[in-house]
Design a protein around this motif. Structure first.
Motif, PDB file in Angstrom:
ATOM      1  N   GLY A  22     -28.349  13.169  85.874  1.00 50.63           N
ATOM      2  CA  GLY A  22     -28.042  12.495  86.085  1.00 50.63           C
ATOM      3  C   GLY A  22     -26.192  12.341  86.865  1.00 50.63           C
ATOM      4  O   GLY A  22     -25.741  11.332  86.549  1.00 50.63           O
ATOM      5  N   ALA A  23     -26.265  13.587  86.660  1.00 49.58           N
ATOM      6  CA  ALA A  23     -24.428  13.769  87.694  1.00 49.58           C
ATOM      7  C   ALA A  23     -24.537  14.702  88.714  1.00 49.58           C
ATOM      8  O   ALA A  23     -25.585  15.247  88.385  1.00 49.58           O
ATOM      9  CB  ALA A  23     -24.117  13.740  86.505  1.00 49.58           C
ATOM     10  N   ASP A  25     -17.105  10.216  78.377  1.00 50.73           N
ATOM     11  CA  ASP A  25     -18.102  10.700  77.577  1.00 50.73           C
ATOM     12  C   ASP A  25     -18.183  11.312  75.827  1.00 50.73           C
ATOM     13  O   ASP A  25     -19.592  10.516  75.996  1.00 50.73           O
ATOM     14  CB  ASP A  25     -18.307  12.182  78.422  1.00 50.73           C
ATOM     15  CG  ASP A  25     -18.379  12.292  79.811  1.00 50.73           C
ATOM     16  OD1 ASP A  25     -19.415  10.935  80.110  1.00 50.73           O
ATOM     17  OD2 ASP A  25     -18.453  12.925  80.616  1.00 50.73           O
ATOM     18  N   ILE A  66     -28.301   9.685  78.641  1.00 45.60           N
ATOM     19  CA  ILE A  66     -28.346   9.209  79.894  1.00 45.60           C
ATOM     20  C   ILE A  66     -27.109   9.334  80.236  1.00 45.60           C
ATOM     21  O   ILE A  66     -26.089   8.743  81.094  1.00 45.60           O
ATOM     22  CB  ILE A  66     -27.881   7.119  80.270  1.00 45.60           C
ATOM     23  CG1 ILE A  66     -27.309   6.460  79.019  1.00 45.60           C
ATOM     24  CG2 ILE A  66     -29.198   6.755  79.727  1.00 45.60           C
ATOM     25  CD1 ILE A  66     -27.774   4.886  79.056  1.00 45.60           C
ATOM     26  N   ASN A  67     -25.811  10.773  79.570  1.00 42.12           N
ATOM     27  CA  ASN A  67     -25.032  11.055  79.552  1.00 42.12           C
ATOM     28  C   ASN A  67     -25.426  12.596  79.670  1.00 42.12           C
ATOM     29  O   ASN A  67     -25.721  12.999  78.054  1.00 42.12           O
ATOM     30  CB  ASN A  67     -24.238  10.721  78.648  1.00 42.12           C
ATOM     31  CG  ASN A  67     -22.405  11.009  78.568  1.00 42.12           C
ATOM     32  OD1 ASN A  67     -22.233  12.332  78.648  1.00 42.12           O
ATOM     33  ND2 ASN A  67     -21.690  10.663  79.976  1.00 42.12           N
ATOM     34  N   GLY A  68     -24.716  13.211  80.476  1.00 39.61           N
ATOM     35  CA  GLY A  68     -25.042  14.814  80.766  1.00 39.61           C
ATOM     36  C   GLY A  68     -24.297  15.445  79.427  1.00 39.61           C
ATOM     37  O   GLY A  68     -24.737  16.163  79.265  1.00 39.61           O
ATOM     38  N   THR A  69     -23.202  14.835  79.666  1.00 40.15           N
ATOM     39  CA  THR A  69     -22.190  15.833  78.326  1.00 40.15           C
ATOM     40  C   THR A  69     -22.774  16.411  77.301  1.00 40.15           C
ATOM     41  O   THR A  69     -22.409  17.113  77.219  1.00 40.15           O
ATOM     42  CB  THR A  69     -20.151  15.607  79.079  1.00 40.15           C
ATOM     43  OG1 THR A  69     -20.063  15.445  80.553  1.00 40.15           O
ATOM     44  CG2 THR A  69     -19.830  15.777  78.891  1.00 40.15           C
ATOM     45  N   LYS A  72     -23.947   1.536  81.043  1.00 41.08           N
ATOM     46  CA  LYS A  72     -25.066   2.010  81.893  1.00 41.08           C
ATOM     47  C   LYS A  72     -25.615   1.930  81.037  1.00 41.08           C
ATOM     48  O   LYS A  72     -26.685   1.461  81.239  1.00 41.08           O
ATOM     49  CB  LYS A  72     -25.117   3.837  81.857  1.00 41.08           C
ATOM     50  CG  LYS A  72     -24.572   5.055  82.764  1.00 41.08           C
ATOM     51  CD  LYS A  72     -24.844   6.383  82.388  1.00 41.08           C
ATOM     52  CE  LYS A  72     -23.784   7.161  83.501  1.00 41.08           C
ATOM     53  NZ  LYS A  72     -23.808   8.459  83.176  1.00 41.08           N
ATOM     54  N   LYS A  89     -20.567   2.446  87.776  1.00 45.26           N
ATOM     55  CA  LYS A  89     -21.254   2.070  86.453  1.00 45.26           C
ATOM     56  C   LYS A  89     -19.412   1.354  85.603  1.00 45.26           C
ATOM     57  O   LYS A  89     -20.130  -0.198  85.105  1.00 45.26           O
ATOM     58  CB  LYS A  89     -21.741   3.057  85.403  1.00 45.26           C
ATOM     59  CG  LYS A  89     -20.613   3.987  84.955  1.00 45.26           C
ATOM     60  CD  LYS A  89     -21.445   5.741  85.054  1.00 45.26           C
ATOM     61  CE  LYS A  89     -21.019   5.637  86.486  1.00 45.26           C
ATOM     62  NZ  LYS A  89     -21.302   7.334  87.137  1.00 45.26           N
ATOM     63  N   ASP A 116     -18.816   6.086  78.822  1.00 49.38           N
ATOM     64  CA  ASP A 116     -19.989   5.815  79.860  1.00 49.38           C
ATOM     65  C   ASP A 116     -21.462   5.684  79.749  1.00 49.38           C
ATOM     66  O   ASP A 116     -21.403   4.332  80.611  1.00 49.38           O
ATOM     67  CB  ASP A 116     -20.052   7.370  80.034  1.00 49.38           C
ATOM     68  CG  ASP A 116     -20.749   7.898  81.748  1.00 49.38           C
ATOM     69  OD1 ASP A 116     -20.620   8.286  83.031  1.00 49.38           O
ATOM     70  OD2 ASP A 116     -22.446   8.281  81.002  1.00 49.38           O
TER      71      ASP A 116
HETATM   72  N1  HSE Z   1     -20.350  11.856  82.998  1.00 47.95           N
HETATM   73  C1  HSE Z   1     -21.468  11.585  83.124  1.00 47.95           C
HETATM   74  C2  HSE Z   1     -22.108  12.209  82.023  1.00 47.95           C
HETATM   75  C3  HSE Z   1     -22.060  11.663  84.373  1.00 47.95           C
HETATM   76  O1  HSE Z   1     -22.105  13.142  81.781  1.00 47.95           O
HETATM   77  O2  HSE Z   1     -23.305  12.641  82.304  1.00 47.95           O
HETATM   78  C4  HSE Z   1     -21.435  10.187  85.463  1.00 47.95           C
HETATM   79  O3  HSE Z   1     -21.356   8.920  84.670  1.00 47.95           O
END
Ligand code: HSE
Length: 422
Positions: free
Chosen positions: A300-301, A196, A158-161, A205, A105, A201
């Protein structure tokens, strides 16, 4: 069946995931899809490194040209991450007429114009489903399933962390630092978590998603961005008392040709489908004039969810006689310089007569209407109390101006958090 030769750029967890899927599922893909692939060369940083899979040594190389310049390799799969050298390698492969399949991305969002123009000029394939939300087929949905729509908004986790961190803060009342340290111990956050937690990130996206949804290039530097590092347990708790759940939301909207794209901590009402997306899961909520509102949810990851999207793109690339390119208009996008939404404003106010009417007066001067207000807890040693306002929909600029003008002898500002989806 003739096998299509492919090359990998990179072979970390995601590359190993793709290799494993092709090894274990290749025969079924051939039977179901009528295409077959052979991994011919894999670029790695260190030839001697121990890998998660027993990959035959003769496939490995530390020379990029052995992948990019090999005339037999038809499809280059890029999983190196980062802007460089990944972008240059992808551009060189596209110039040689190869198809590129990528999960990157950062490279795609940062070098969109150049990468897409190169693919167009050389009629090369460019596939990037895995670059946004891992296994969730959101790019396929926007490009191939929702073409009959004028999409008016795309909102997503759209960020899992960050979703993992905020979910635990909300469940446990824990602090950001505590949960981040735990997430790092569990391998759910990077040792340097900036990409993140800083919202970078998600901004990459969102640049890709909004470009595809609105058919105008939305450069990543036009995405407004705030991360979650300043989020406090007090805000999470106060939001809960208003029936709101805190998320790092990516929001893109289009109205009369003007686009707003922003990533920031956002409250959503508990009844909104995005509020129940917890832990490391992702979800994208799309509103189109014909399809109405819909939500895409999933992982998503992670190596296998990302490999799932990459191999799907590989199959599509292998089957396509003509490669589709993004339907994006060449005219530059017009970005909004302000937006309107409900605002949650927490402040520490002197607990004395006239202060609340002073604050509401300042808001009124700037056309900001208050929907509700709560005063919390007892006075502190300075005679101040926490006060939370929820505004009606109001201009971001007007809220900021009103706050900037308030006398800091009377109020100290705690936080301003936007509310979406009400
Ligand atoms: N680090 C990203 C997340 C996954 O936590 O969604 C890769 O884009």
């Amino acid at each position: 069946m003739e096998k299509i030769a492919i090359g990998f750029l990179g072979c970390g967890n995601i590359g190993c995931g793709v290799y494993k899927l092709l090894e274990t599922y290749g025969a079924q893909i051939e039977a179901n899809e009528g295409v077959s692939f052979e991994v011919r060369r894999i670029l790695v940083r260190s030839l001697g490194k121990k890998r998660a899979l027993p990959i035959p040594g003769h496939l490995l190389t530390d020379r990029a040209e052995e992948v990019i310049d090999d005339p037999q390799i038809a499809i280059v799969m890029e999983f190196m991450g980062g802007e460089e050298p990944a972008s240059s390698y992808m551009i060189r492969a596209l110039e040689r007429g190869k198809t590129v399949v990528t999960a990157n991305k950062m490279a795609l969002a940062s070098r969109w114009t150049q990468i897409v123009a190169t693919a167009r000029e050389h009629q090369s394939g460019l596939y990037y489903e895995a670059s946004v939300c891992g296994a969730i087929p959101i790019i396929r949905a926007i490009n191939d399933s929702l073409q009959a729509n004028r999409i008016t908004s795309v909102m997503g986790i759209i960020n899992g962390t960050t979703n993992y961190i905020l979910s635990r803060m909300s469940r446990e009342g824990a602090s950001y630092d505590e949960v981040l340290a735990d997430a790092q111990r569990l391998g759910l956050a990077e040792p340097d978590p900036t990409a993140d937690v800083g919202g970078y990130d998600a901004a990459y996206k969102l640049s890709i998603l909004s470009t595809l949804a609105f058919h105008r290039h939305v450069p990543v530097n036009c995405v407004y961005r705030e991360g979650i590092t300043g989020v406090t347990p007090l805000d999470v708790q106060c939001g809960k008392e208003f029936g709101l759940t805190l998320k790092l939301l990516a929001v893109a909207k289009e109205e009369n040709g003007v686009i707003q794209a922003r990533v920031h901590p956002t409250f959503v009402p508990n009844a909104h489908p995005l509020a129940s997306v917890s832990d490391a899961f992702n979800a994208v909520y799309v509103d189109g004039h014909a399809c109405g509102e819909m939500m895409f949810y999933g992982r998503g990851a992670g190596d296998m969810p990302t490999a799932s999207a990459l191999v799907s793109d590989l199959i599509k690339a292998g089957k396509n006689k003509k490669h589709p390119l993004p339907a994006v208009c060449a005219e530059p996008c017009v970005m909004a310089d302000d937006w309107s939404c409900v605002h949650f404003v927490r402040m520490l106010a002197k607990d004395e007569p006239g202060v609340l009417s002073y604050v509401s007066g300042k808001f009124a001067e700037h056309g900001v209407s208050i929907a509700s207000m709560v005063q919390k807890g007892a006075r502190d040693a300075q005679g101040c109390v926490q006060v939370i306002f929820l505004t009606h929909k109001a201009s971001e600029r007007a809220v900021r101006k009103a706050l900037a003008e308030m006398d800091d002898e009377k109020v100290a500002q705690g936080s301003v958090i936007r509310v979406e989806g009400e």
